[in-house]
Design an enzyme around this catalytic site. Sequence first.
Site, mmCIF file in Angstrom:
data_model
loop_
_atom_site.group_PDB
_atom_site.id
_atom_site.type_symbol
_atom_site.label_atom_id
_atom_site.label_comp_id
_atom_site.label_asym_id
_atom_site.label_seq_id
_atom_site.Cartn_x
_atom_site.Cartn_y
_atom_site.Cartn_z
ATOM 1 N N ARG A 66 0.798 -1.226 0.000
ATOM 2 C CA ARG A 66 0.000 0.000 0.000
ATOM 3 C C ARG A 66 0.829 1.274 0.000
ATOM 4 N NH1 ARG A 66 -4.566 -2.993 3.139
ATOM 5 N NH2 ARG A 66 -5.943 -3.329 1.364
ATOM 6 N N PHE B 18 -9.753 0.041 -5.970
ATOM 7 C CA PHE B 18 -8.921 -1.164 -6.005
ATOM 8 C C PHE B 18 -7.982 -1.276 -4.816
ATOM 9 C CE2 PHE B 18 -5.697 1.506 -7.306
ATOM 10 C CZ PHE B 18 -5.173 1.406 -8.584
ATOM 11 N N GLU B 19 -7.452 -2.501 -4.648
ATOM 12 C CA GLU B 19 -6.650 -2.871 -3.476
ATOM 13 C C GLU B 19 -7.439 -2.690 -2.180
ATOM 14 O OE1 GLU B 19 -2.547 -1.781 -3.276
ATOM 15 O OE2 GLU B 19 -2.314 -1.759 -5.437
ATOM 16 N N GLY B 20 -8.732 -2.975 -2.247
ATOM 17 C CA GLY B 20 -9.620 -2.840 -1.096
ATOM 18 C C GLY B 20 -10.385 -1.544 -1.183
#
Length: 576
Positions: A265, A385-387
């Site tokens: 992240r 995206f990525e959660g």
Amino acid sequence: MADKDVSFMRSLAMGDIREDVITPFPAMRDADKETLSGVIASIDDLLGRHRADYPKWDVAGEFPAEFIEELRQFGMFSLVIPEQHGGLGFGSAAYSRALQQIARYDASVAVTVGAHSSIGMRGLLLFGTEEQRERYYSKLATGELIAAFCLTEPGAGSDAASIRTRAEPDGDDWILNGEKLWITNGGIADFFTVFARTGEHHITAFLVTRDMGGVSNGPHEDKMGLRASSTTTVSFENVRVPGKNVLGEVHKGFKVAMNILNSGRSGLGGGSIGAMKHLIELATRHANERHQFGQPIRSYGLVKHKVGQMIIDCYASESVVNMVAGLSDQGYEDYAVEAAISKVFASEALFVTADQALQIAGGVGYMRELPYERIMRDCRINRIFEGTNEVLRLFIALTAMRDAASELKELATSAQQIFNDPIKGFGVLRDYALRRASLATGVTRERGRFGGLDPALAAPVKVFEEQTRSLATAVDRILRKHGKNIIGKQFASRRLANIMIDLFVLACTISRVDAAVRARGAEASAQELELVGVLAGQVRGRVERNARLVDDNDDEHIKAIADHAFEREGYGWDVL
């Protein structure tokens, strides 16, 4: 020295300010700094000469193969791979800063590089065996193998546990079948980190290469933004995956996926910061050059307000992202909440910055000849995206409440068994009573305050300490109000998450400004002190409002209005 298994935010939700975790503000490793300076200059040289091409590639919806080859030749896919395998061996902080520089030029380039290093091959870095690394690192470093992360499916987005791709054992091998959706680098990748169901309740991670046979991708997706980056479906049809290509442990794939996302992240955060800095440059240049009513628009208060807030949000985002990268580089084991906060805050700050920069540009900003509208389209996906930010907010809040609930459970057990084990029982009761007293009276315990910061930061530190009590009190009130039903109380969870996000952002910014004051003195750091003071005031207002709304809100009314629309599948009060 702080314990490496301590989480600053999980401790904070219990009323403890673990100053030792976030101070001094983390500095990049010297070796990385030296290498990074040369890399940044090379990035500027490589990407700067394509400035006129990015809008064209956006319209075309893909990068030409020659440009991807340029990225390979430059070594853009080698950033985090260890030096002994042909990579640059960057830690999280240096990698994030490199992604920041790439994102100043084009988000599609940044996401192509980031999908490879942040998530595509990150699992190999975190969980790979020495044999797996020997087999793949050098090819990943040269870009002979470009990596992609294959988790999302048509019926499993944020709900990763619902994936249907399956891997069945066949001797020492596994037979993989399924389809993954919206895979970044899907059309150009030859190396895939794939998550598949290996039992009714288990997921396993696999390293899959295109040459195994049965691996294919669909056509390039026609996207709103990041149009030049490759996004496709990736299908696996009876792919025979050797047992030696299991990543991590069999049936432990969910843990692998979450650790990859947490670790990567800082790359997404770095990209957000790079775009924000580029937007600030565009907006300030335009405000200096554009004249209205006889003077440059930079002289007008409302324009200054927009730019000032853009600077505050960028500085705060940079502080949070660098802090999370620093925690990773220092070997902290539990920073999942902090990583989630960095993603949520930076992605939302970027979108507001893009909107305000376009507003400063006015009508010309809406035209495709300038980059504002492309940047705005590109950055919209960051909150998904990525959660998704909604799911990450629930994760942030529920983690804090799980810890508090465990303490309350221990408290209840101690109260029941106090006569059987009086020393342990009274110890737990005493700790809890002290915490409750500190929340009620404002008299903080040893770890309930910042103790070693420069006196010039006294005002923002006071705000932080005061609002930490608001956080711990809110956790306690929400748990007592909803108990086991808290899982379904998303409005309450969102408010708690917003409080936690604001406090971590403020803590990181305070730590960064403290480092600046110690290095250069208060006078030379006057504007940074001014910035953190403004941020502290904003945080105080937002935290107090969210804390107040825990008990006094209109949540049920809003949900009832939404249910009315769901039943009609639309708006119910047309004037005709």
